[in-house]
Design a protein around this motif. Structure first.
Motif, PDB file in Angstrom:
ATOM      1  N   LEU A 296       0.895  -1.186   0.118  1.00  0.00           N
ATOM      2  CA  LEU A 296       0.012  -0.049  -0.017  1.00  0.00           C
ATOM      3  C   LEU A 296       0.842   1.305  -0.254  1.00  0.00           C
ATOM      4  N   LEU A 297       0.889   2.183  -0.965  1.00  0.00           N
ATOM      5  CA  LEU A 297       1.623   3.385  -1.116  1.00  0.00           C
ATOM      6  C   LEU A 297       0.486   4.446  -1.104  1.00  0.00           C
ATOM      7  N   GLY A 298       0.279   5.141  -0.082  1.00  0.00           N
ATOM      8  CA  GLY A 298      -0.684   6.200   0.176  1.00  0.00           C
ATOM      9  C   GLY A 298      -1.865   5.689   1.300  1.00  0.00           C
ATOM     10  N   ALA A 299      -1.937   6.623   2.117  1.00  0.00           N
ATOM     11  CA  ALA A 299      -2.892   6.256   3.397  1.00  0.00           C
ATOM     12  C   ALA A 299      -4.243   6.087   2.974  1.00  0.00           C
ATOM     13  N   SER A 300      -4.680   7.401   2.532  1.00  0.00           N
ATOM     14  CA  SER A 300      -6.290   7.277   2.085  1.00  0.00           C
ATOM     15  C   SER A 300      -6.382   8.626   0.958  1.00  0.00           C
ATOM     16  N   ASP A 301      -7.605   8.472   0.237  1.00  0.00           N
ATOM     17  CA  ASP A 301      -7.907   9.773  -0.668  1.00  0.00           C
ATOM     18  C   ASP A 301      -8.039  11.021   0.179  1.00  0.00           C
ATOM     19  N   GLY A 302      -8.058  11.027   1.402  1.00  0.00           N
ATOM     20  CA  GLY A 302      -8.103  12.126   2.203  1.00  0.00           C
ATOM     21  C   GLY A 302      -6.753  12.602   2.388  1.00  0.00           C
ATOM     22  N   HIS A 303      -5.864  11.908   2.433  1.00  0.00           N
ATOM     23  CA  HIS A 303      -4.414  12.310   2.902  1.00  0.00           C
ATOM     24  C   HIS A 303      -3.546  12.940   1.782  1.00  0.00           C
TER      25      HIS A 303
END
Length: 448
Positions: A296-303
């Motif tokens: 996983l590369l990137g925490a969430s769409d909101g980060h």
């Protein structure tokens, strides 16, 4: 002030997004608690570390990532054009290296006398990672982990929390069962060459608000969630941690990270997670098996902090029993090059929040299931939106019906032009470039 806030939230897609969000991040260095950090008490010590890490990640961001991808491809091209990857030449020279990272160190039979040569071999976005090169050697002699607040000298936990740079090696074969997640400080190399080292049946490795870490030639598997508690993360600090997820390697707010020749499988959550403005990362020559959520590369769409994330995923073998996320990307720039993919169960490469994904020279072999032939998967967006995301495939090989759905603008310049023009599809070489992926059985006085 209102105009500043408006500018910071009015972010557009693709490249223009990156140049908008970075000034916003620089101007707002206050760090807030996030549940993914597993920090129960965000005290002054961690606040300072987090702010320093963010500034370091912003400095590590490259505004021209295409230069890095082109340089990486040039090195691969030079190696292949040199003709030194055939079975005949490998036998003749006793050198088992088949990609440019391995060629940098694996052909030297005296690697054990100059272990730190490895630190000059990183490529891709993590190419400036030197780990503990500037420090002393630390020999792990004790596989136990029975005191997470005051770890015993000779244990891996004691080595990992030291403030000074260290090159950590292992006296013998060992299985290290971590009582809780292991928090690693900056400027460390964990080098498992010469021993068979397993991090297994306990906590995983956590790189949080740190810089310059190499993890090399170990096996990580059967990682379980930890219950948390008071865990030492520095010689000078013990912090209250909440329950950990069970990731094999968790990278949080960190930069200049190189993960190389690591074998990974069967972790409770992800094998590798990199989130919260982590950047300048290379994941190379690793072997992944038997897992659902791989990378996983990137925490969430909101980060949106992950807009500065830049990651190279190269020469890895995505093997049997894998389901998805090889990798799953958000926001940043991802160069996925010369990997070998075998029969994923859902999809291979996915993403959301308009990441840039450049896939070059990979070999994708789909499973027999007719519904899992597509390499790519976009989440949380209609085609009218994701069609603008730059996801490009170049020189990839597709087997058993596999296919890659491209989108966005074509690459402005192909790295296979002119001097680097190869007379064959680079994806056809993915098998040999990844032939020795995963942890190696290295012996002193012999090439690995």
């Amino acid at each position: 002030m209102a105009a500043f806030v408006t500018n910071c939230v009015s972010v557009i897609f693709m490249v223009s997004f990156v140049f908008t969000i970075i000034p916003c991040l620089v101007a707002n260095t206050t760090i807030t608690i996030d549940k993914d950090a597993h920090i129960a008490d965000f005290d002054e010590f961690l606040q300072k570390r987090a702010e320093k890490a963010l500034q370091s990640s912003l400095s590590a961001y490259n505004p021209h990532p295409e230069e890095v991808t082109d340089n990486f491809n040039k090195q691969v091209g030079d190696l292949l054009l040199g003709g030194n990857v055939t079975r005949r030449n490998l036998k003749k020279s006793d050198c088992m290296a088949t990609n440019p990272i391995d060629r940098c160190w694996r052909c030297d039979p005296n690697w054990a006398k100059d272990r730190k040569k490895l630190a000059r071999c990183a490529r891709g976005f993590g190419r400036y990672t030197t780990g503990g090169m500037a420090g002393n050697y630390y020999v792990v002699t004790d596989p136990s982990d029975d005191d997470i607040q005051n770890p015993r000298p000779g244990t891996l936990r004691h080595a990992a929390i030291q403030e000074e740079p260290l090159w950590i090696i292992f006296e013998r074969n060992m299985v290290i069962r971590l009582s809780e997640e292991l928090l690693i400080t900056s400027n460390k190399t964990i080098d498992g060459r010469g021993a068979e080292v397993h991090i297994a049946y306990g906590g995983g490795l956590t790189l949080q608000f740190v810089q310059n870490v190499i993890i090399h030639n170990i096996r990580i598997h059967h990682i379980y969630p930890g219950s948390g508690g008071m865990i030492r993360d520095s010689v000078f600090h013990i912090g209250l941690r909440t329950k950990s997820d069970g990731d094999g390697i968790s990278i949080f707010g960190s930069n200049h990270i190189w993960i190389d020749h690591v074998s990974m499988s069967k972790c409770s959550d992800g094998l590798i997670d990199a989130i919260m403005a982590s950047t300048a990362i290379t994941i190379s020559s690793c072997k992944f098996n038997n897992h659902n959520d791989v990378i996983l590369l990137g925490a969430s769409d909101g980060h949106s902090e992950d807009a500065i994330m830049q990651v190279t995923v190269a020469f890895n073998r995505f093997g049997k029993g894998l389901v998805q996320r090889m990798p799953r990307c958000r926001w940043g720039f991802f160069h996925i090059v010369n990997n070998d993919y075998a029969q994923w169960q859902m999809y291979a490469i996915g993403g959301s929040a308009h990441p840039t994904i450049i896939s070059q020279g990979n070999r994708f072999k789909a499973a027999k299931n007719q519904f899992t032939k597509e390499v790519t998967k976009r989440d949380y967006a209609e085609e009218s939106e994701w069609s603008k995301w730059q996801w490009r495939s170049e020189g990839d090989v597709f087997l058993n019906g596999a296919y890659f759905v491209e989108s966005g603008a074509p690459l402005h310049e192909t790295p296979f032009n002119g001097k680097n023009k190869l007379q064959f599809k680079p994806g056809s070489y993915a098998g040999r470039l990844t032939r020795y992926a995963g942890a190696l059985k290295c012996k002193a006085s012999q090439p690995c």
